[in-house]
Each structure stands twice: as structure tokens, then as C-alpha cells.
Motif scaffolding. Structure first.
Motif, mmCIF file in Angstrom:
data_model
loop_
_atom_site.group_PDB
_atom_site.id
_atom_site.type_symbol
_atom_site.label_atom_id
_atom_site.label_comp_id
_atom_site.label_asym_id
_atom_site.label_seq_id
_atom_site.Cartn_x
_atom_site.Cartn_y
_atom_site.Cartn_z
ATOM 1 N N ILE A 99 63.504 63.259 30.058
ATOM 2 C CA ILE A 99 63.298 64.009 28.800
ATOM 3 C C ILE A 99 63.345 65.512 29.078
ATOM 4 C CG2 ILE A 99 62.033 62.143 27.651
ATOM 5 C CD1 ILE A 99 59.450 63.692 28.139
ATOM 6 N N GLY A 100 63.021 65.913 30.322
ATOM 7 C CA GLY A 100 63.173 67.312 30.693
ATOM 8 C C GLY A 100 64.634 67.740 30.710
ATOM 9 N N VAL A 101 65.500 66.851 31.196
ATOM 10 C CA VAL A 101 66.943 67.119 31.197
ATOM 11 C C VAL A 101 67.467 67.176 29.759
ATOM 12 C CG1 VAL A 101 69.208 66.177 31.824
ATOM 13 C CG2 VAL A 101 67.336 66.141 33.482
ATOM 14 N N ILE A 102 66.971 66.289 28.898
ATOM 15 C CA ILE A 102 67.363 66.300 27.476
ATOM 16 C C ILE A 102 66.965 67.631 26.838
ATOM 17 C CG2 ILE A 102 66.901 65.264 25.209
ATOM 18 C CD1 ILE A 102 66.596 62.560 26.688
ATOM 19 N N ALA A 103 65.752 68.118 27.166
ATOM 20 C CA ALA A 103 65.300 69.412 26.644
ATOM 21 C C ALA A 103 66.217 70.540 27.113
ATOM 22 C CB ALA A 103 63.865 69.678 27.082
ATOM 23 N N THR A 104 66.644 70.465 28.374
ATOM 24 C CA THR A 104 67.568 71.474 28.907
ATOM 25 C C THR A 104 68.887 71.455 28.142
ATOM 26 O OG1 THR A 104 66.586 71.171 31.106
ATOM 27 C CG2 THR A 104 68.700 72.319 31.001
ATOM 28 N N GLY A 105 69.371 70.242 27.839
ATOM 29 C CA GLY A 105 70.594 70.115 27.037
ATOM 30 C C GLY A 105 70.427 70.720 25.656
ATOM 31 N N CYS A 106 69.252 70.528 25.048
ATOM 32 C CA CYS A 106 68.971 71.123 23.730
ATOM 33 C C CYS A 106 68.977 72.648 23.804
ATOM 34 C CB CYS A 106 67.623 70.635 23.209
ATOM 35 S SG CYS A 106 67.608 68.894 22.724
ATOM 36 N N CYS A 107 68.521 73.192 24.942
ATOM 37 C CA CYS A 107 68.549 74.645 25.131
ATOM 38 C C CYS A 107 69.984 75.178 25.125
ATOM 39 C CB CYS A 107 67.868 75.022 26.445
ATOM 40 S SG CYS A 107 66.087 74.834 26.445
ATOM 41 N N PHE A 108 70.908 74.442 25.747
ATOM 42 C CA PHE A 108 72.319 74.846 25.719
ATOM 43 C C PHE A 108 72.845 74.834 24.287
ATOM 44 C CE2 PHE A 108 72.346 73.856 30.320
ATOM 45 C CZ PHE A 108 73.039 74.966 30.774
ATOM 46 N N TRP A 109 72.419 73.823 23.503
ATOM 47 C CA TRP A 109 72.831 73.775 22.091
ATOM 48 C C TRP A 109 72.302 75.004 21.350
ATOM 49 C CZ3 TRP A 109 70.386 73.999 17.422
ATOM 50 C CH2 TRP A 109 71.152 73.694 16.304
ATOM 51 N N ILE A 110 71.036 75.372 21.606
ATOM 52 C CA ILE A 110 70.446 76.553 20.954
ATOM 53 C C ILE A 110 71.229 77.805 21.335
ATOM 54 C CG2 ILE A 110 68.407 78.064 20.902
ATOM 55 C CD1 ILE A 110 66.704 75.508 21.318
ATOM 56 N N LYS A 111 71.571 77.928 22.616
ATOM 57 C CA LYS A 111 72.326 79.097 23.090
ATOM 58 C C LYS A 111 73.661 79.230 22.347
ATOM 59 C CE LYS A 111 74.494 80.711 27.385
ATOM 60 N NZ LYS A 111 75.855 80.223 27.098
ATOM 61 N N ASN A 112 74.381 78.124 22.206
ATOM 62 C CA ASN A 112 75.662 78.155 21.492
ATOM 63 C C ASN A 112 75.460 78.420 20.006
ATOM 64 O OD1 ASN A 112 77.085 77.604 23.858
ATOM 65 N ND2 ASN A 112 76.914 75.388 23.581
ATOM 66 N N ALA A 113 74.399 77.842 19.433
ATOM 67 C CA ALA A 113 74.135 78.034 17.997
ATOM 68 C C ALA A 113 73.784 79.493 17.705
ATOM 69 C CB ALA A 113 72.995 77.115 17.561
ATOM 70 N N LEU A 114 73.079 80.154 18.632
ATOM 71 C CA LEU A 114 72.747 81.572 18.454
ATOM 72 C C LEU A 114 74.003 82.435 18.452
ATOM 73 C CD1 LEU A 114 69.618 81.863 20.791
ATOM 74 C CD2 LEU A 114 69.635 82.116 18.304
ATOM 75 N N VAL A 115 74.966 82.084 19.321
ATOM 76 C CA VAL A 115 76.240 82.823 19.361
ATOM 77 C C VAL A 115 76.979 82.650 18.020
ATOM 78 C CG1 VAL A 115 78.515 82.940 20.448
ATOM 79 C CG2 VAL A 115 76.459 82.626 21.866
ATOM 80 N N THR A 116 77.054 81.417 17.524
ATOM 81 C CA THR A 116 77.705 81.135 16.233
ATOM 82 C C THR A 116 77.007 81.875 15.097
ATOM 83 O OG1 THR A 116 78.273 78.929 17.034
ATOM 84 C CG2 THR A 116 78.414 79.302 14.661
ATOM 85 N N GLU A 117 75.668 81.894 15.129
ATOM 86 C CA GLU A 117 74.879 82.547 14.080
ATOM 87 C C GLU A 117 75.182 84.040 14.012
ATOM 88 O OE1 GLU A 117 70.464 81.586 13.093
ATOM 89 O OE2 GLU A 117 70.437 83.233 14.531
ATOM 90 N N ARG A 118 75.325 84.686 15.178
ATOM 91 C CA ARG A 118 75.596 86.127 15.196
ATOM 92 C C ARG A 118 76.991 86.412 14.674
ATOM 93 N NH1 ARG A 118 73.593 85.831 20.882
ATOM 94 N NH2 ARG A 118 71.335 85.874 20.671
ATOM 95 N N ILE A 119 77.953 85.523 14.980
ATOM 96 C CA ILE A 119 79.330 85.718 14.507
ATOM 97 C C ILE A 119 79.382 85.653 12.990
ATOM 98 C CG2 ILE A 119 81.645 84.694 14.465
ATOM 99 C CD1 ILE A 119 81.127 83.788 17.379
ATOM 100 N N GLN A 120 78.612 84.709 12.420
ATOM 101 C CA GLN A 120 78.600 84.543 10.965
ATOM 102 C C GLN A 120 77.889 85.715 10.293
ATOM 103 O OE1 GLN A 120 76.683 80.716 10.562
ATOM 104 N NE2 GLN A 120 78.597 79.584 10.806
#
Length: 405
Positions: free
Chosen positions: A384-405
Motif C-alpha cells: 500500500i506504500g507503493v500504491i501511495a507512491t504511485g498516487c503521488c506521481f498521479w498528483i504530480k502530473n495532475a498539478l502540471v495539467t492544472e497549471r497549463i489549464q
């Protein structure tokens, strides 16, 4: 060389406002006085003769009160201000502790513990919001780290003092000292620190001001899941791991205590310099959280090596490094994510994720151990720690998309 290293270490504590130092001192006094919590289950079982089942239910009431208190504290901080909530919470919970020692029936104690924690944990989100008001934008993460350091030092001192008080005057002494520490600490705060209106945060690189409600902020809800998971696996440090030390490797209470002390020493020595360095270099908060959550997961994969006692030290070092990287920057991310005027609500949900993790961590851990053994529990926590790390990568990409919009 040693003098230079010491100077660099001390420099990490410079630049804070007077209010931040007072808040850290007040937090230390309050946490050092929190002596009831480490001995609560022992008090309920040995002094009041409750069954394990009854103790379990009282602790559930304790946790549910903590969650509701966190939410109310955050919401009311936005409505009437963090200053009033902080003073009300600590003063009222201090007075309540004087009286709760006289409640000895099971039903009444469940209700009393629930109400006590509702009031007491209103303090936490309000305190986080106060850091946004009193800390400078450029050292806000370090200010959060300073208060965390005060909490850790207080928790290190509290149980030892609590043990001496129990030996000297018994369990009632814990309630009197705990209540008095709440009242004294918040009185110092009220006397020395004046109320300050919350100014908009200047470091809103990761915030989404167009979000009208925290419930619409998808990125923040994924982040809350990450916070919940990392807290859940971290709390194994205080629940299942001490038993594993003894049952698998035959460690004494003293040896387990030394491992816990190693965690405290690493936090004390490394957290502020690490946060100071990453703050100066401008590391994105989510990148640091990614690294921290992965190292925390790694620490539980290491526990699968169950034929060498030295792995306990290696794992503890990894847990400590993961804690240093994850928790200060998670605090800062949650605060920076909140739109102006909603800081309390965001910090309430953030602290609630820890309260929920505290309730569930031991229940899940002990259930897995009872049915499937320690190895399966370590593997589950690591995954579940690895799953949380994967979710962090999703957040990182979503933040980039959010700034572009």
C-alpha cells in the motif's frame, strides 16, 4: 569541521518570527504534558478493570472524537478565526481532564472520551492555520518542521514523566498534570501572542484558487489518501513492531526503546537541516513526498528479511528518513493547496486522515498478524506504500495539467 557543521545546523533555526518560537514552546509544554494517552489503555485495564473489548470501544470513541474535533476545528477556524479556537480548545480540554478522572463507568467514559477528543483535537487544524499567519512564506515548511520537532521532543519527555508520576502519586496525577499543562501552555500563548488575521499565502504554486469547495478538489482527495496510507504504515511503529521485536528476535523492552530512541534522534538531527536544504533549493513538495513515501514502503519490504536482527535497525533508519521527507512536506502541501479562506477546512481533513489512520492501523495490522502472520502484514504495508507512491506521481502530473489549464 565540527564547529562548522554545528553552525550550519543552528542556521536552520534562524529567521523565524517571535510568534513561531512561542508557538513551538507552547506546543512542547502541551505535548510533554500529554501523559494520559500513552498509559490510557493500561489505566482502563488495570485501574478500572475493564475488559479488552471495553478498552477497544473506548479507544474507538477516542478516535471518532478526534476525527470530529479535527473537522470542527478547521471549519470554525475559517468562520471565527484560529486564535479563538486554539484558546477554547486547550483551556476547555485542560479543565475537562481534571474531571474525567472521576468518571469510572463504561458508558459514561465512552461519551466523556468522545467529547474530550472533540474539544482537544479542534486545536490541531487551528494550530496549522496559525502557522500560515505567523510564519514568513519563505520558511513556512521549516516553521511546520519546528513545531513537529517540538511535538516529538514533548512526546519523548511525556511518557517518562508520566511513569514517574504514576509511581509517585498514581494515575490521578496524570490527569491533573495533563490538564494543568494544557491551561498553562495556552495561557502563555494568549499572554504573549496577539491575534493576527490570516493573510493570503504567497506560495500558492500548488494551489487551485478556482476550486470553490474542498469536496471538489480531486487532487487534494488523492493527496488525503496518500496521507492516510503513509500515516497508517508509520503507526505500525507503535503497535505491531514492538511486539514483533520481542516475538521474533527476543528483544527486551529496553532494546525496543533504543530503536524508538534512534527514530527520535534521527528526526531531531536530520529533519530541520533536510527541510531547510530542500526549501532553499526550491524542491517541489510533491517530489519530496514521492521519495519519502517510497522509502517508507521500502522499510517494510526490508522487514521481510526475518533471519537477521540487524535488519530492524536498517528498517528503522528507512522509516525515519521516510518520515523526515513525507510528513513536513505533506503538512506544507495541504496548507499551500487551500484557497484563501478555506485553510481550516483543508487542514481539518488533513488531520482527520491521520486520526482515521490511527484508528485503522492497529486494527488492520493485528488482524492480519492474527490470521496470516507478521510477514504478510509487512508485505501488505509495503504494497500500500507503493500504491501511495504511485498516487503521488498521479498528483504530480495532475498539478502540471492544472497549471497549463
Amino acid at each position: 569541521m565540527l564547529k562548522t557543521a554545528f553552525t550550519h545546523y543552528i542556521n536552520n533555526f534562524r529567521g523565524f518570527s517571535r510568534e513561531i518560537w512561542i508557538l513551538a514552546i507552547v506546543t512542547f509544554i502541551n505535548r510533554a504534558g500529554t501523559m494520559v494517552l500513552p498509559f490510557l489503555s493500561k489505566y482502563l485495564k488495570e485501574d478500572l478493570s475493564f475488559t479488552y473489548n471495553q478498552v477497544g470501544w473506548i479507544m474507538v470513541a477516542f478516535g471518532l472524537g478526534s476525527m470530529l474535533g479535527s473537522w470542527l476545528g478547521g471549519k470554525l477556524s475559517d468562520k471565527i478565526g484560529f486564535y479563538k479556537i486554539m484558546i477554547f480548545s486547550l483551556f476547555t480540554s485542560g479543565v475537562s481532564l481534571f474531571f474525567i478522572q472521576y468518571i469510572t463507568s463504561f458508558g459514561a467514559l465512552c461519551i466523556a472520551m468522545f467529547l474530550l477528543m472533540v474539544i482537544a483535537d479542534m486545536f490541531r487544524p487551528a494550530m496549522f492555520v496559525s502557522l500560515g499567519a505567523y510564519a514568513k512564506p519563505e520558511n513556512r515548511t521549516r516553521a511546520l518542521t519546528l513545531v513537529r520537532l517540538a511535538v516529538n521532543l514533548g512526546f519523548a519527555a511525556g511518557p517518562a514523566l508520566g511513569g514517574l508520576i504514576i509511581m509517585g502519586i498514581g494515575y490521578p496525577g496524570l490527569f491533573w498534570v495533563d490538564g494543568a499543562s494544557c491551561i498553562v501552555s495556552i495561557s502563555i500563548f494568549a499572554f504573549l501572542v496577539k491575534e493576527k488575521k490570516k493573510a493570503p499565502l504567497d506560495d500558492k504554486i500548488e494551489s487551485a484558487p478556482e476550486v470553490k469547495s474542498v469536496f471538489q478538489d480531486k487532487i487534494f482527495w488523492v493527496f488525503l489518501f496518500v496521507s492516510f496510507v503513509t500515516a497508517m504504515i508509520f503507526f505500525q511503529l507503535f503497535t505491531t513492531l514492538p511486539l514483533y521485536h520481542n516475538e521474533k528476535f527476543g528483544l527486551s523492552e529496553f532494546q525496543t526503546g533504543l530503536l524508538m530512541t534512534l527514530n527520535g534522534l534521527l528526526i531531531f538531527a536530520l529533519e530541520m537541516p533536510t527541510v531547510g536544504f530542500m526549501e532553499r533549493k526550491g524542491f517541489a513538495k510533491i517530489r519530496v513526498i514521492i521519495l519519502g513515501s517510497f522509502i517508507m514502503a521500502l522499510s517494510f519490504f526490508l522487514l521481510l528479511i526475518n533471519f537477521w536482527a540487524g535488519i530492524l535497525i536498517v528498517s528503522m533508519v528507512c522509516i525515519s528518513i521516510g518520515e523526515i521527507l513525507t510528513f513536513p512536506f505533506s503538512n506544507a502541501f495541504a496548507l499551500s493547496r487551500a484557497p484563501h479562506g478555506q485553510e481550516g477546512r483543508y487542514m481539518a481533513l488533513y488531520t482527520m486522515s491521520f486520526s482515521l489512520a490511527h484508528i485503522i492501523s492497529s486494527k488492520v495490522g493485528f488482524e492480519i498478524i492474527t490470521r496470516l502472520g507478521y510477514q504478510v502484514n509487512w508485505f501488505f504495508m509495503a504494497v500500500i506504500g507503493v500504491i501511495a507512491t504511485g498516487c503521488c506521481f498521479w498528483i504530480k502530473n495532475a498539478l502540471v495539467t492544472e497549471r497549463i489549464q
